[in-house]
Motif scaffolding. Structure first.
Motif, mmCIF file in Angstrom:
data_model
loop_
_atom_site.group_PDB
_atom_site.id
_atom_site.type_symbol
_atom_site.label_atom_id
_atom_site.label_comp_id
_atom_site.label_asym_id
_atom_site.label_seq_id
_atom_site.Cartn_x
_atom_site.Cartn_y
_atom_site.Cartn_z
ATOM 1 N N ASN A 128 0.814 -1.215 0.000
ATOM 2 C CA ASN A 128 0.000 0.000 0.000
ATOM 3 C C ASN A 128 0.847 1.264 0.000
ATOM 4 O OD1 ASN A 128 -3.326 -0.168 0.927
ATOM 5 N ND2 ASN A 128 -2.144 -2.046 0.708
ATOM 6 N N MET A 129 2.054 1.186 0.518
ATOM 7 C CA MET A 129 2.932 2.353 0.564
ATOM 8 C C MET A 129 3.801 2.491 -0.680
ATOM 9 S SD MET A 129 4.304 2.541 4.506
ATOM 10 C CE MET A 129 3.271 3.173 5.830
ATOM 11 N N LYS A 130 3.741 1.528 -1.564
ATOM 12 C CA LYS A 130 4.664 1.507 -2.704
ATOM 13 C C LYS A 130 4.597 2.789 -3.523
ATOM 14 C CE LYS A 130 5.808 -1.048 -6.900
ATOM 15 N NZ LYS A 130 5.427 -2.154 -7.816
ATOM 16 N N HIS A 131 3.396 3.305 -3.790
ATOM 17 C CA HIS A 131 3.238 4.506 -4.606
ATOM 18 C C HIS A 131 2.711 5.694 -3.804
ATOM 19 C CE1 HIS A 131 4.140 2.028 -8.013
ATOM 20 N NE2 HIS A 131 3.041 1.315 -7.903
ATOM 21 N N ALA A 132 2.658 5.549 -2.491
ATOM 22 C CA ALA A 132 2.073 6.603 -1.649
ATOM 23 C C ALA A 132 3.150 7.401 -0.938
ATOM 24 C CB ALA A 132 1.134 5.972 -0.620
ATOM 25 N N LYS A 133 2.855 8.667 -0.698
ATOM 26 C CA LYS A 133 3.689 9.491 0.174
ATOM 27 C C LYS A 133 2.965 9.787 1.487
ATOM 28 C CE LYS A 133 7.288 9.513 -2.273
ATOM 29 N NZ LYS A 133 8.452 8.711 -1.793
ATOM 30 N N ALA A 134 1.705 9.381 1.549
ATOM 31 C CA ALA A 134 0.947 9.382 2.797
ATOM 32 C C ALA A 134 -0.050 8.242 2.686
ATOM 33 C CB ALA A 134 0.224 10.709 3.024
ATOM 34 N N LEU A 135 -0.236 7.512 3.774
ATOM 35 C CA LEU A 135 -1.155 6.380 3.777
ATOM 36 C C LEU A 135 -2.119 6.519 4.938
ATOM 37 C CD1 LEU A 135 -1.948 3.610 2.519
ATOM 38 C CD2 LEU A 135 -0.474 2.548 4.249
ATOM 39 N N ARG A 136 -3.394 6.495 4.621
ATOM 40 C CA ARG A 136 -4.441 6.523 5.643
ATOM 41 C C ARG A 136 -4.716 5.108 6.128
ATOM 42 N NH1 ARG A 136 -10.068 5.671 5.491
ATOM 43 N NH2 ARG A 136 -11.345 7.007 6.826
ATOM 44 N N ILE A 137 -4.654 4.909 7.431
ATOM 45 C CA ILE A 137 -5.037 3.632 8.016
ATOM 46 C C ILE A 137 -6.490 3.767 8.452
ATOM 47 C CG2 ILE A 137 -4.556 1.912 9.797
ATOM 48 C CD1 ILE A 137 -2.293 2.250 7.764
ATOM 49 N N ASP A 138 -7.360 3.135 7.702
ATOM 50 C CA ASP A 138 -8.789 3.210 7.994
ATOM 51 C C ASP A 138 -9.064 2.632 9.379
ATOM 52 O OD1 ASP A 138 -11.602 3.480 7.420
ATOM 53 O OD2 ASP A 138 -11.640 1.334 6.964
ATOM 54 N N HIS A 139 -9.919 3.315 10.160
ATOM 55 C CA HIS A 139 -10.271 2.866 11.509
ATOM 56 C C HIS A 139 -9.010 2.442 12.258
ATOM 57 C CE1 HIS A 139 -13.235 1.672 14.488
ATOM 58 N NE2 HIS A 139 -12.535 0.577 14.697
ATOM 59 N N ALA A 140 -8.130 3.407 12.465
ATOM 60 C CA ALA A 140 -6.808 3.122 13.037
ATOM 61 C C ALA A 140 -6.869 2.512 14.425
ATOM 62 C CB ALA A 140 -5.973 4.400 13.074
ATOM 63 N N MET A 141 -7.991 2.645 15.113
ATOM 64 C CA MET A 141 -8.116 2.008 16.419
ATOM 65 C C MET A 141 -7.922 0.503 16.334
ATOM 66 S SD MET A 141 -9.966 4.918 16.208
ATOM 67 C CE MET A 141 -11.680 4.560 15.850
ATOM 68 N N GLY A 142 -8.060 -0.048 15.115
ATOM 69 C CA GLY A 142 -7.822 -1.473 14.910
ATOM 70 C C GLY A 142 -6.394 -1.891 15.179
ATOM 71 N N LEU A 143 -5.486 -0.929 15.247
ATOM 72 C CA LEU A 143 -4.117 -1.258 15.648
ATOM 73 C C LEU A 143 -4.070 -1.660 17.112
ATOM 74 C CD1 LEU A 143 -2.363 1.798 13.974
ATOM 75 C CD2 LEU A 143 -2.348 -0.558 13.125
ATOM 76 N N MET A 144 -5.083 -1.258 17.866
ATOM 77 C CA MET A 144 -5.158 -1.544 19.298
ATOM 78 C C MET A 144 -6.283 -2.523 19.626
ATOM 79 S SD MET A 144 -5.684 1.258 22.311
ATOM 80 C CE MET A 144 -5.615 0.847 24.048
ATOM 81 N N ARG A 145 -7.464 -2.280 19.036
ATOM 82 C CA ARG A 145 -8.611 -3.150 19.291
ATOM 83 C C ARG A 145 -9.605 -3.024 18.150
ATOM 84 N NH1 ARG A 145 -12.159 0.101 23.976
ATOM 85 N NH2 ARG A 145 -13.032 1.621 22.516
ATOM 86 N N LEU A 146 -10.344 -4.100 17.898
ATOM 87 C CA LEU A 146 -11.408 -4.113 16.906
ATOM 88 C C LEU A 146 -12.683 -4.628 17.540
ATOM 89 C CD1 LEU A 146 -9.726 -5.552 13.673
ATOM 90 C CD2 LEU A 146 -10.639 -3.249 13.973
ATOM 91 N N PHE A 147 -13.801 -4.066 17.102
ATOM 92 C CA PHE A 147 -15.092 -4.539 17.591
ATOM 93 C C PHE A 147 -15.527 -5.711 16.721
ATOM 94 C CE2 PHE A 147 -19.697 -4.305 18.474
ATOM 95 C CZ PHE A 147 -19.657 -4.209 19.859
ATOM 96 N N TRP A 148 -15.366 -6.922 17.252
ATOM 97 C CA TRP A 148 -15.798 -8.126 16.544
ATOM 98 C C TRP A 148 -17.310 -8.253 16.675
ATOM 99 C CZ3 TRP A 148 -12.250 -13.014 17.149
ATOM 100 C CH2 TRP A 148 -10.934 -12.689 16.763
ATOM 101 N N VAL A 149 -17.968 -8.672 15.595
ATOM 102 C CA VAL A 149 -19.427 -8.724 15.599
ATOM 103 C C VAL A 149 -19.944 -10.020 14.989
ATOM 104 C CG1 VAL A 149 -19.596 -6.214 15.423
ATOM 105 C CG2 VAL A 149 -19.678 -7.586 13.345
ATOM 106 N N TYR A 150 -21.179 -10.325 15.356
ATOM 107 C CA TYR A 150 -21.954 -11.377 14.704
ATOM 108 C C TYR A 150 -23.429 -11.075 14.974
ATOM 109 C CZ TYR A 150 -22.466 -13.466 19.363
ATOM 110 O OH TYR A 150 -22.755 -13.673 20.681
ATOM 111 N N PHE A 151 -24.321 -11.788 14.307
ATOM 112 C CA PHE A 151 -25.753 -11.567 14.492
ATOM 113 C C PHE A 151 -26.409 -12.817 15.070
ATOM 114 C CE2 PHE A 151 -24.764 -8.361 11.302
ATOM 115 C CZ PHE A 151 -25.502 -7.274 11.746
ATOM 116 N N VAL A 152 -27.447 -12.605 15.831
ATOM 117 C CA VAL A 152 -28.277 -13.712 16.305
ATOM 118 C C VAL A 152 -29.633 -13.605 15.642
ATOM 119 C CG1 VAL A 152 -27.089 -13.904 18.519
ATOM 120 C CG2 VAL A 152 -29.067 -12.403 18.334
#
Length: 736
Positions: A479-503
């Protein structure tokens, strides 16, 4: 603490979280059990839970070294935790540290003199924990550590990173504030494209931004898409986050299109010409139609390329050699996506074609006999898809190089989605690394009372570490190969992610936060960002855990500041001088209303139309809140004097009901945000041209035409239209 709570905590499942309004939500045992079972931890009975806890608790003692150890170069303590039988403590530890080039550092450490940090008796064997230092200084990079004690080998990956991610010269020293444009590439209209914005359109936008003093151009994620998809076309949920979407290729700029008589003849047929014209005229992108048309032309182009440039009898041409070198350089993972796309094509058109989990003949397993045989029999089809990705890579590289030639201080700003599509190639090729049956999303909140499920499979935290983060490193590097800035979508995922499922019979997502090793992931970002000379922007919007933004700042990740969400404690809009420098500021993002749409309640009404509110009361409450926000907007613009004149101010007051848009609202909004202290300001192109409708409504697929809406102006007309130059003149005055 109950036994299942204890096991969940060890596995990284949070026991609670605090939402945006300060309410605490507690994780239920049902959620814990669902997550733990999917992560491969037996927990159906107390005895199973006890056995699983015991196994996990004893793992570091039995394995000797943690599988990954990460350090920043400014840390004084570079010791690692070594667990060995007490009887082996009398021996010396012989170690080898191998770098990425195969160079090896060897050494020997006496263990008998080291203090014992902890003791543990496991099945009658006494173990001790020591903290030897096997290295004092290592240059940034990845290393493999092997320690031999008493005939037993222990191994670990060592990550050594600079304490801050790469920052462009000038931004690192807070010398200037740059500005530029955010565009959705698919939405660009032009007189020359084939119904979807392409890389030539991007180049023309880059030229226009540079001509008006801009230093950065941001685009949506560019990952490869499913050609047959007619409904879910999100650039954040693609076939691959790693390799490029060949729908963005400007075919007319490719030598094979220009040179091959059969290609030109095909392009001039009435059906193709009519198809191109039809796709151009549409107000929304028809992805299926675009792919069908472009793939038809690309196949003819590849046939010519193969005969003229890969012909063994004629000799491989320099262009053919460049293609072969590209394929060789990309390696096995590139082979995998080409195989995946060939399998997609061969499975016929049915309801399960785009989902490998329903493929026949064990094709769902990348290394099965049937998959290997398919690859042998379909090499030419795989090479065709490799050709498509190669062309896309060439054209994106040209766009990136153009930014540098035009003297932009930053250049291309690309976007990396937070998750891998459950039906995509990343999960297919790395099944053991993902929690396949879980999703990623967001908990319910006032704006999304049902919560959100984004269609991603999350990384399994422990198995990702055991794989030495190889899939994550590969993702970031590409992703950085052609970028000079890279946005990390929902960067909180570097620390925690909200795992989900449905009932069953419950529309509200079930879930909890699952934690990752943020230090290790940020260290990887630091290494890759310095190697690529690419800044990192963390999209830190939503439910942000305590201390997260401080950690981002400490390690040089820019925060994402969105004006319509930036509020002071009293509810007023945050003053421009209160924005932190190390951030990227925008009026709004692709998931939110445009400036016009915000004033007109377009987002709230759209959410209601998509049945995202649980009841009528929530809908009305949000409308009432927006009415108050309009009054606060007028106050903020008045205080900063960003209305063009007194007449504009009075016009805004007269239109406070939100039934119509105040005169020159887009100027007031973007002058205000351009004035902020943020190092980077991105002007949203939709605001320049008064777009009202939303680009994307999170949490929907069929309910709304997400990621399809085109701009209401051709790229060729932007320079002469005047609105582009006029609003950039205002921005330049604020950022100079």
């Amino acid at each position: 603490m109950s036994k299942i709570e204890e096991l969940a905590k060890i596995a990284g499942v949070s026991s609670e979280y605090t939402d945006k309004v300060g309410q605490i939500h507690y994780t239920t045992d049902e959620v814990r059990k669902c997550f733990l079972k999917d992560m491969g931890y037996p927990c159906d009975s107390d005895s199973e839970i006890d056995a699983t806890i015991k196994k996990l608790d004893e793992t570091p003692w039995r394995e000797g070294l943690d599988c990954v150890n990460a350090f920043f170069t400014d840390e004084q303590d570079t010791s690692v935790r070594l667990h060995i039988p007490e009887a082996d403590r009398k021996d010396a530890a012989v170690f080898e540290i191998e770098d990425e080039n195969g160079r090896i550092i060897k050494g020997r450490t006496e263990l008998s003199s080291l203090p014992v940090l902890e003791r543990r008796n496991i099945d009658g064997t006494e173990y001790v924990m020591l903290a030897p230092v096997f290295f004092a200084k290592l240059t940034p990079g990845y290393y493999h550590l092997t320690v031999t004690v008493g005939g037993q080998k222990y191994q670990s990956m060592i990550i050594m990173a600079l304490p801050k991610c790469y920052l462009v010269d000038g931004i690192a020293e807070e010398k200037f504030r740059v500005y530029g444009l955010a565009v959705q590439l698919y939405a660009l209209r032009s007189k020359g494209n084939m119904g979807i914005g392409d890389f030539t359109d991007l180049k023309n936008v880059i030229k226009l931004v540079a001509k008006n003093g801009g230093d950065i151009v941001g685009v949506n994620p560019l990952g490869a898409m499913f050609p047959e998809s007619r409904s879910d076309v999100s650039p954040y949920r693609t076939l691959s986050r790693v390799y490029l979407n060949y729908a963005y290729i400007d075919l007319t700029a490719v030598p094979e299109y220009q040179e091959a008589p059969q290609v030109r003849a095909l392009a001039e047929t009435p059906d193709v010409k009519a198809g191109i014209e039809h796709l151009r005229r549409l107000d929304k992108v028809d992805y299926y139609g675009v792919f069908k048309l472009k793939l038809q032309l690309l196949r003819a182009m590849y046939d010519y390329f193969k005969s003229e440039h890969l012909n063994a009898e004629k000799g491989i041409s320099p262009r053919g050699r460049a293609f072969l070198d590209f394929v060789k350089e990309k390696g096995e993972k590139f082979e995998n996506i080409c195989l995946f796309e060939a399998l997609l094509e061969k499975h016929g058109i049915d309801g399960t074609r785009n989902d490998w989990r329903y493929w026949p003949y064990n094709y769902d397993k990348i290394r099965s006999f049937h998959t290997r045989e398919f690859a042998k029999m379909n090499r030419e089809l795989m090479d065709f898809y490799a050709y498509c990705h190669w062309l896309a890579d060439i054209q994106l590289a040209e766009a990136a190089e153009l930014c540098q030639k035009l003297g932009m201080k930053v250049g291309l700003y690309l976007d990396s989605p937070i998750g891998a599509a459950s039906s995509g190639v990343e999960v297919w090729e790395n099944r053991s690394i993902f929690a396949e049956n879980m999703g990623i999303g967001a908990p319910a909140d006032p704006m999304r009372p049902r919560g959100q499920s984004w269609g991603f499979a999350p990384y399994h935290p422990q198995k990702l570490r055991m794989a030495y983060y190889e899939p994550f490193i590969h993702l970031i590097r590409e992703n950085m190969k052609h970028a000079k800035a890279l946005r990390i979508d929902h960067a909180m995922g570097l620390m925690r992610l909200f795992w989900v499922y449905f009932v069953q019979n419950n529309p509200v997502v079930q879930g909890a936060y699952v934690y990752y090793n943020m230090k290790e992931m940020v260290a990887i970002l630091s290494i890759e960002s310095h190697r690529a000379k690419c800044m990192v922007i963390g999209e830190d919007l939503g439910t942000v855990p305590p201390g997260f933004r401080e950690y981002m700042f400490e390690h040089g990740l820019l925060s994402n500041k969105v004006f319509f969400r930036q509020k002071d404690k009293d509810g007023s809009y945050l003053a421009p001088d209160k924005y932190q420098y190390l951030s990227l500021a925008q009026a709004s993002t692709h998931d939110q209303a445009t400036a016009y749409g915000y004033w007109l309640d377009e987002d709230i009404n759209t959410f209601n139309g998509c049945s995202l509110y649980v009841n009528e009361e929530q809908f009305k409450n949000n409308l009432a809140a927006r009415a108050s926000e309009r009054a606060l907007l007028i106050r903020a613009f008045s205080e900063q004097n960003t209305f063009c004149d007194e007449k504009c101010l009075e016009d805004a007051k007269a239109k406070l009901d939100g039934h119509s848009v105040p005169d020159r609202l887009e100027y007031a909004v973007n002058q205000y945000v351009a004035r902020t202290k943020s190092a980077i300001f991105l002007q949203r192109i939709e605001d320049i041209y008064g777009q009202v409708v939303m680009e994307n409504v999170p949490g929907t697929t069929h309910e709304y035409p997400n990621w399809r809406v085109k701009l209401n102006i051709d790229v060729e007309d932007m320079e002469t239209d005047g609105r582009f130059r006029s609003i950039f003149d205002v921005i330049r005055a604020e950022r100079s």
